[in-house]
Design an enzyme around this catalytic site. Structure first.
Site, PDB file in Angstrom:
ATOM      1  N   ASP A 193       0.864  -1.192   0.000  1.00 51.87           N
ATOM      2  CA  ASP A 193       0.000   0.000   0.000  1.00 51.87           C
ATOM      3  C   ASP A 193       0.900   1.242   0.000  1.00 51.87           C
ATOM      4  O   ASP A 193       1.786   1.371   0.831  1.00 51.87           O
ATOM      5  CB  ASP A 193      -0.893  -0.021   1.247  1.00 51.87           C
ATOM      6  CG  ASP A 193      -1.988   1.043   1.209  1.00 51.87           C
ATOM      7  OD1 ASP A 193      -3.141   0.689   1.504  1.00 51.87           O
ATOM      8  OD2 ASP A 193      -1.691   2.209   0.901  1.00 51.87           O
TER       9      ASP A 193
ATOM     10  N   ASP B 177      -3.858   2.247  -5.179  1.00 46.64           N
ATOM     11  CA  ASP B 177      -2.526   2.234  -4.551  1.00 46.64           C
ATOM     12  C   ASP B 177      -2.217   0.978  -3.760  1.00 46.64           C
ATOM     13  O   ASP B 177      -1.312   0.969  -2.960  1.00 46.64           O
ATOM     14  CB  ASP B 177      -2.315   3.487  -3.681  1.00 46.64           C
ATOM     15  CG  ASP B 177      -2.922   3.359  -2.300  1.00 46.64           C
ATOM     16  OD1 ASP B 177      -3.941   2.658  -2.165  1.00 46.64           O
ATOM     17  OD2 ASP B 177      -2.361   3.944  -1.351  1.00 46.64           O
ATOM     18  N   GLU B 178      -2.970  -0.087  -4.000  1.00 49.26           N
ATOM     19  CA  GLU B 178      -2.644  -1.310  -3.256  1.00 49.26           C
ATOM     20  C   GLU B 178      -2.822  -2.576  -4.091  1.00 49.26           C
ATOM     21  O   GLU B 178      -3.641  -2.632  -5.004  1.00 49.26           O
ATOM     22  CB  GLU B 178      -3.447  -1.412  -1.958  1.00 49.26           C
ATOM     23  CG  GLU B 178      -4.896  -1.182  -2.140  1.00 49.26           C
ATOM     24  CD  GLU B 178      -5.700  -1.231  -0.849  1.00 49.26           C
ATOM     25  OE1 GLU B 178      -5.314  -1.897   0.122  1.00 49.26           O
ATOM     26  OE2 GLU B 178      -6.770  -0.620  -0.862  1.00 49.26           O
TER      27      GLU B 178
HETATM   28  P1  TTP Z   1      -5.309   4.944   1.081  1.00 46.56           P
HETATM   29  O1  TTP Z   1      -4.250   3.929   0.799  1.00 46.56           O
HETATM   30  O2  TTP Z   1      -6.451   4.553   1.950  1.00 46.56           O
HETATM   31  O3  TTP Z   1      -4.671   6.229   1.757  1.00 46.56           O
HETATM   32  P2  TTP Z   1      -3.277   6.921   1.491  1.00 46.56           P
HETATM   33  O4  TTP Z   1      -2.452   6.169   0.507  1.00 46.56           O
HETATM   34  O5  TTP Z   1      -3.534   8.351   1.149  1.00 46.56           O
HETATM   35  O6  TTP Z   1      -2.607   6.912   2.919  1.00 46.56           O
HETATM   36  P3  TTP Z   1      -1.979   5.661   3.702  1.00 46.56           P
HETATM   37  O7  TTP Z   1      -2.092   4.465   2.824  1.00 46.56           O
HETATM   38  O8  TTP Z   1      -0.567   6.072   3.968  1.00 46.56           O
HETATM   39  O9  TTP Z   1      -2.785   5.553   4.951  1.00 46.56           O
HETATM   40  O10 TTP Z   1      -5.921   5.487  -0.257  1.00 46.56           O
HETATM   41  C1  TTP Z   1      -5.147   5.681  -1.446  1.00 46.56           C
HETATM   42  C2  TTP Z   1      -5.590   6.913  -2.182  1.00 46.56           C
HETATM   43  O11 TTP Z   1      -6.977   6.821  -2.496  1.00 46.56           O
HETATM   44  C3  TTP Z   1      -5.443   8.188  -1.369  1.00 46.56           C
HETATM   45  O12 TTP Z   1      -4.163   8.772  -1.493  1.00 46.56           O
HETATM   46  C4  TTP Z   1      -6.528   9.059  -1.911  1.00 46.56           C
HETATM   47  C5  TTP Z   1      -7.593   8.097  -2.392  1.00 46.56           C
HETATM   48  N1  TTP Z   1      -8.698   8.088  -1.417  1.00 46.56           N
HETATM   49  C6  TTP Z   1      -9.831   8.860  -1.663  1.00 46.56           C
HETATM   50  O13 TTP Z   1      -9.919   9.524  -2.697  1.00 46.56           O
HETATM   51  N2  TTP Z   1     -10.840   8.870  -0.733  1.00 46.56           N
HETATM   52  C7  TTP Z   1     -10.769   8.156   0.441  1.00 46.56           C
HETATM   53  O14 TTP Z   1     -11.712   8.195   1.259  1.00 46.56           O
HETATM   54  C8  TTP Z   1      -9.584   7.368   0.689  1.00 46.56           C
HETATM   55  C9  TTP Z   1      -9.450   6.572   1.962  1.00 46.56           C
HETATM   56  C10 TTP Z   1      -8.598   7.362  -0.251  1.00 46.56           C
HETATM   57 MG    MG Z   2      -2.184   4.108   0.696  1.00 49.57          MG
END
Ligand code: TTP
Ligand code: MG
Length: 395
Positions: free
Chosen positions: A10, A104-105
């Site tokens: 992730d 992103d995962e």
């Molecule tokens: P995440 O992997 O949940 O969040 P992140 O990468 O920003 O932070 P981390 O993993 O370090 O906790 O989500 C990936 C991307 O998806 C995030 O950068 C933005 C988008 N996203 C949204 O648009 N809305 C949301 O509610 C979430 C959770 C994420």
């Molecule tokens: Mg993330």
């Protein structure tokens, strides 16, 4: 027998990390990516902004009250899809079995790769280094005997995390994470657990399956029974036929149309750009929602016209959502998928008449190509609308 080794990768603060990559002056400062309109929501926040309590899906007005000095940037979904594709490309070098589950995962099956990459931890360190060197992104890696444990492990010591949980330590790990952060257990279920006087993972584990089903309903009961034992309930199972899909589980169940549609918009861009990148055209679009009671429904449509642009995917996805969601319903997970894919970039090639959607698709393809070369043009959602709407400008 080869031991099953699953990685969950992730990217840390993904959208914010891309903005910092493209503008290093933003590094180390509180940064919020999201909608700037009055009803806009936060997509993500840099870890500096998270210290003030800002998080994804929070109304922007609230986020700015918490962190008034943050820099706010509207999303550039096409650019995020592009960096995402770069990262996924590296993951595919490490494993032939990569399953991307959101922008992103991804899960990597790393079973039997020891001779190639070394022990799991060693392999993960190499992977983290490669991704950082080549894309500038920092990732967190969770290693486990199944997808559930790997997914929870990647979250365990984010950002820049690396956490390995072996089969024999599954339950200890679940206990360390605790009931409050158990994967898939949202606010509503937390409340229900509390009202049943279940406050720890140990207590939850002591309740027989049949009783859990009676208390929480069949699917939720069975889900809890498995998750608390570190057994994958099959929630991230592979789609059977070829498809491009993405899904998102909210931190807290969402009942706000604005948030759901904003998420659909971002996901529509993601799947469309992945399909452009892979030179695939879809016949069918699907939307999946899972409500707070864990009931899951999917709805699909195969429009008469070809599916050629992200805007079109978004418009259809919104209609599909409206078939399954009414105000008042709390959504835990939402997903968008493109199905029945066939090779191609334009089914109408050679024809004299170009549909609006085909023009948009061509524009989106141009944007993708330019962004690949490092030129950032305009937010893809604004294609065709010049000048871009004021509310989407930097403030
Ligand atoms: P995440 O992997 O949940 O969040 P992140 O990468 O920003 O932070 P981390 O993993 O370090 O906790 O989500 C990936 C991307 O998806 C995030 O950068 C933005 C988008 N996203 C949204 O648009 N809305 C949301 O509610 C979430 C959770 C994420
Ligand atoms: Mg993330």
């Amino acid at each position: 027998m080869i031991e099953t080794v699953i990685f969950h990768v992730d990217i840390d603060a993904f959208f914010a990390a891309v903005e910092i990559l493209d503008d290093p002056g933003l590094a180390g400062k509180p940064l919020i990516v999201g909608g700037l309109s009055k009803r806009g929501v936060v997509s993500t926040a840099s870890y500096e902004a998270r210290k003030y309590g800002v998080h994804s899906a929070m109304p922007m007005t609230q986020a700015l009250r918490l962190c008034p000095h943050a820099t706010v940037i509207p999303g550039r979904h096409a650019r995020y899809s592009e960096v995402s594709a770069q990262v996924m490309g590296i993951l595919r070098e490490f494993s032939s079995d990569v399953h991307q589950i959101s922008i992103d995962e991804a899960f990597l099956d790393m079973s039997g790769t020891e001779r190639l990459w070394g022990r799991p931890r060693e392999a993960a360190l190499k992977l983290k280094e490669r991704v950082h060197e080549e894309t500038g992104m920092t990732i967190s890696v969770g290693i486990g005997p199944n997808r559930l444990i790997a997914k929870m492990a990647s979250d365990y010591n984010k950002p820049d995390g690396l956490c390995k949980v072996s089969e024999s330590k599954k339950e200890l790990f679940i206990d360390a994470v605790g009931l409050k952060k158990l994967w898939g257990v949202g606010k509503v279920t937390q409340e229900e657990l509390k009202s049943q006087k279940i406050t720890t993972t140990g207590e939850l584990r002591s309740i027989p399956l049949e009783r859990l089903k009676k208390l929480f309903g069949n699917s939720m009961g069975s889900f809890l029974y498995h998750v608390v034992r570190g057994i994958d309930p099959g929630i991230f199972s592979e789609a059977k036929s070829r498809s491009i899909s993405t899904e998102h589980t909210f931190l807290e169940d969402v009942g706000d149309r604005e948030v759901l549609e904003e998420t659909l918009l971002s996901m529509s861009h993601e799947v469309m750009f992945r399909s452009l990148d892979e030179r695939q055209i879809a016949r069918t679009i699907g939307v999946k929602i899972r409500l707070s009671d864990f009931s899951t429904s999917t709805v699909q449509t195969t429009p008469a016209e070809a599916i050629l642009s992200a805007e079109q995917v978004y418009a259809i996805a919104k209609e599909l959502l409206a078939q399954k969601w009414q105000p008042g319903m709390k959504v835990r997970l939402i997903g968008v998928g493109l199905y029945q894919l066939y090779d191609g970039t334009s089914p109408l090639q050679g024809e004299l008449f170009e549909s609006e959607h085909e023009k948009k698709r061509k524009l989106e393809a141009v944007v993708l190509a330019l962004q690949k070369e490092g030129h950032v043009l305009v937010k893809a959602a604004n294609l065709g609308k010049t000048p871009p709407h004021d509310e989407n400008q930097h403030s």
